[in-house]
Design a protein around this motif. Structure first.
Motif, mmCIF file in Angstrom:
data_model
loop_
_atom_site.group_PDB
_atom_site.id
_atom_site.type_symbol
_atom_site.label_atom_id
_atom_site.label_comp_id
_atom_site.label_asym_id
_atom_site.label_seq_id
_atom_site.Cartn_x
_atom_site.Cartn_y
_atom_site.Cartn_z
ATOM 1 N N SER B 326 -52.872 -24.508 15.967
ATOM 2 C CA SER B 326 -51.433 -24.727 16.961
ATOM 3 C C SER B 326 -50.534 -25.766 16.472
ATOM 4 C CB SER B 326 -52.035 -25.703 18.179
ATOM 5 O OG SER B 326 -52.473 -26.664 17.912
ATOM 6 N N ILE B 328 -46.265 -27.480 17.326
ATOM 7 C CA ILE B 328 -45.413 -27.683 18.146
ATOM 8 C C ILE B 328 -43.973 -28.591 17.617
ATOM 9 C CG2 ILE B 328 -46.194 -29.873 19.421
ATOM 10 C CD1 ILE B 328 -44.788 -28.955 22.085
ATOM 11 N N TYR B 345 -48.883 -25.159 20.675
ATOM 12 C CA TYR B 345 -49.127 -24.015 21.198
ATOM 13 C C TYR B 345 -50.275 -23.091 20.436
ATOM 14 C CZ TYR B 345 -45.742 -24.965 24.628
ATOM 15 O OH TYR B 345 -44.859 -25.539 25.404
ATOM 16 N N SER B 364 -56.670 -24.796 33.937
ATOM 17 C CA SER B 364 -55.492 -25.666 33.331
ATOM 18 C C SER B 364 -55.500 -27.073 33.835
ATOM 19 C CB SER B 364 -54.133 -25.046 33.622
ATOM 20 O OG SER B 364 -53.102 -25.641 32.982
ATOM 21 N N LEU B 409 -55.619 -27.904 28.383
ATOM 22 C CA LEU B 409 -54.377 -27.212 28.347
ATOM 23 C C LEU B 409 -53.476 -27.611 29.475
ATOM 24 C CD1 LEU B 409 -56.074 -23.814 27.151
ATOM 25 C CD2 LEU B 409 -54.369 -25.051 25.715
ATOM 26 N N ASN B 411 -50.183 -25.416 30.758
ATOM 27 C CA ASN B 411 -49.071 -24.357 30.565
ATOM 28 C C ASN B 411 -49.416 -23.837 29.133
ATOM 29 O OD1 ASN B 411 -48.123 -24.403 33.108
ATOM 30 N ND2 ASN B 411 -47.005 -26.038 32.516
ATOM 31 N N ASN B 412 -50.630 -23.538 28.689
ATOM 32 C CA ASN B 412 -50.953 -23.301 27.314
ATOM 33 C C ASN B 412 -50.638 -24.126 26.143
ATOM 34 O OD1 ASN B 412 -52.385 -21.109 25.826
ATOM 35 N ND2 ASN B 412 -50.627 -20.204 25.051
ATOM 36 N N LEU B 413 -49.968 -25.467 26.562
ATOM 37 C CA LEU B 413 -49.819 -26.264 25.478
ATOM 38 C C LEU B 413 -50.858 -27.305 25.268
ATOM 39 C CD1 LEU B 413 -47.982 -27.799 23.654
ATOM 40 C CD2 LEU B 413 -46.886 -28.859 25.616
#
Lengths: 88, 526
Positions: B326, B328, B345, B364, B409, B411-413
């Motif tokens: 991942s 960012i 992400y 989440s 996670l 929001n998928n972050l």
């Protein structure tokens, strides 16, 4: 404060910092202890030492100027700091 | 596709030119349509052979030399291992010398994966790695140099290459029982990682200069070696001498004229202690890429202030999922919004899930174990089906890996919140504390050992070993510490030798569950 008193105060402060960074009091028993060869100080510790000495004595020691051989024993470190304090 | 039949021994210049022309044309096709690492690197050897591929310790290697010399090493390996299985790995021993890169590519071109072994690794550990890997051929820097000197004119490329699911390299990491374990990374795994990096980071071709901080035996180095070489750029390694001598390090960094910085956050923190470490000494630097440990918002904020022309990227991933999974871009807004920085992400063709202790997906923002699934997940540990079965499984048709890391996670972050076991990261190195403890307990006079990590702010983190021993020689604590450090350094890499040793009599404090009470141990030291 006389010169010798000042030197002794510097020595005590330097040894205190060195003891904290290396985690051993042996640096007080043997001022010629080879810090790198005896696994007492590593390259990261050397940079921490320089930063700490710069702040404590308000002297400028840029890590970029530091040659490792000149900082390889407690005695050499004390002499280095004394010289820089005298030049302030 | 470049078939082995397209390559022939070059007996004269005309023939060599003809073969280069064939390789050139084939490479252009491959470059456009396929993600094949070796062929892309070969392409630069033909397209611009004089361009510098690697600089290390005052020496430089061009792409042309890399092509010819790796071909020579490949031919040598094929001769030596002609009666062996193609998957038998070749151990390549060194640190960050150009010969290491020549050895890596030579091994893969010969059809064998490579096992990188650092030259500072103690002999006992090297023997364990070689034995576990099954390598029968070990090439060190001197040997590779000898091969390339004696066979320089023999630039024929090999007729074998590895398939997409074959191992490309095997990287050994610390194992909890004291024995290192080998993570197998296939060609597909690596290509998935490299193509993502090149695409996302938009590296220019033949214009970038990458920093290589990590030894080539450490998977962080894969983040600089391959994205750099497939784009025909220059890799600059800082050496052991540079790292141990601040004055030299400063000069090397300044002279390198870097555009892409790849390191652990600890290394950047170390450099930041020098107040002149700023835009002025690296005016072309446009990107910091971090991996291997937690990037703090404080470090990121200082970097953004001192290098206002550069982007900062935080990435996350275990060796088992090929370096990073991942990413960012860290901006001022991200720092303000998340004082504890996110790790990014998921990359394309990769999913990240959070599981509870019953292997059930969590919703989440719930904290649980980070699970990685996708084409970057390794097939497992070499020769260890027991460990592989414990950590690797499938989600649908895709391979998945239980990281042992905790996170959540939003929001998928992804946010990383430490380990679930006794594995730690110290200055970017992945260490099982049990590995150090097991090795300490093999030393004479040691009854039991427990190791903890003292955490301060990243650069000040260090290991403390608690020892219950016999001390039959009545040595002082300093003498005992020195003896143990020296003995342990013969068994494990230097970064695994604790800085501080605390000697205790009797036994360690225990929890009610009968485990060593590490919190009490931690509290017992200043």
């Amino acid at each position: 404060m006389s010169n010798s008193q000042e030197q002794s105060a510097i020595q005590e402060k330097v040894l205190g910092i060195l003891e904290e960074i290396t985690g051993t009091g042996e640096i007080r028993n043997n001022l010629d202890l080879s810090l790198f060869d005896e696994y007492v100080l590593d390259s990261l510790g050397l940079v921490q030492l320089i930063v700490s000495l710069s702040e404590t004595f308000a002297i400028k020691i840029a890590p970029a100027e530091v040659e490792r051989d000149q900082w390889s024993s407690p005695r050499k470190i004390i002499e280095n700091v004394e010289k820089r304090v005298a030049q302030k | 596709m470049v078939s082995g039949n397209n390559y022939h021994a070059y007996h004269n210049v005309r023939q060599r030119r003809f073969c280069y022309a064939q390789l050139y044309l084939s490479s252009i096709l491959i470059f456009k349509f396929k993600q094949m690492i070796i062929e892309k690197i070969n392409y630069w050897g033909v397209q611009n052979p004089g361009h510098i591929a690697h600089r290390s310790g005052g020496k430089a290697l061009t792409y042309g030399e890399l092509l010819q010399r790796s071909n020579a090493v490949a031919a040598f390996i094929r001769e030596q291992l002609q009666d062996k299985e193609p998957k038998v790995p070749v151990a390549i021993r060194g640190h960050k010398e150009s010969e290491m890169l020549i050895g890596f590519l030579g091994a893969v071109k010969s059809g064998h994966p490579y096992v990188p072994i650092d030259s500072s690794m103690p002999e006992e550990r090297v023997e364990k790695i070689i034995q576990t890997s099954g390598a029968t051929l070990v090439l060190d820097v001197e040997k590779i140099s000898e091969i390339t000197n004696s066979r320089f004119s023999e630039a024929s490329a090999p007729s074998t290459s590895i398939g997409p699911d074959d191992p490309f390299y095997i990287l050994f990491t610390s194992g909890s029982t004291g024995d290192p374990k080998g993570v197998v990374i296939t060609r597909n795994n690596l290509e998935s990682f490299v193509s993502w990096m090149v695409e996302e980071q938009k590296f220019s071709e033949q214009k970038e200069v990458f920093l290589n901080q990590a030894p080539f035996s450490f998977d962080l180095s894969v983040m600089d070696i391959y994205p750099c070489l497939v784009t025909g750029n220059t890799l600059v390694s800082i050496t052991r001498d540079d790292v141990s001598n601040p004055a030299q390090l400063h000069k090397t960094l300044q002279a390198a004229d870097l555009t892409v910085w790849v390191s652990t956050p600890s290394f950047a923190q170390l450099c930041l202690m020098e107040k002149t470490f700023q835009k002025k000494i690296l005016p072309k630097l446009r990107k910091f890429l971090f991996c291997g440990e937690t990037l703090t918002s404080k470090t990121a904020a200082i970097l953004l202030e001192r290098f206002d022309q550069s982007e900062i990227w935080n990435t996350y991933g275990p060796t088992e999922a090929t370096v990073a999974t991942s990413s960012i871009k860290i901006t001022k807004e991200i720092i303000e919004r998340y004082p504890f920085l996110p790790v990014g992400y998921p990359k394309p063709q990769c999913n990240i899930y959070i599981y509870d202790e019953h292997d059930q997906p969590l919703e989440s923002e719930k904290l649980g174990q980070i699970i990685i699934s996708g084409d970057n997940v390794s097939p497992g540990y070499l020769g260890r089906p027991d460990l592989t079965a414990r950590s690797f499984f499938k989600i649908g048709d895709l391979p998945a890996y239980r990281t042992g890391d905790q996170g959540y996670l939003e929001n998928n972050l992804l946010f990383f919140k430490g380990r679930m076991d006794n594995q730690i990261k110290l200055h970017g190195y992945r260490i099982e504390l049990g590995d150090i403890e097991s090795n300490l307990e093999t030393l004479p006079g040691i009854r039991s050992a427990a190791v903890i990590m003292r955490q301060n702010n990243g650069t000040d983190d260090y290991l403390i070993a608690f020892i219950v021993d016999e001390n039959s020689n009545q040595q002082t604590e300093f003498e005992r510490t020195r003896t143990l450090k020296k003995s342990l350094a013969e068994k494990v890499p230097g970064y695994m030798v604790p800085k501080k040793f605390v000697f205790m009599s009797g036994h360690f404090p225990m929890t009610t569950n009968g485990k060593i009470d590490r919190k009490k141990l931690m509290a017992s030291v200043k």
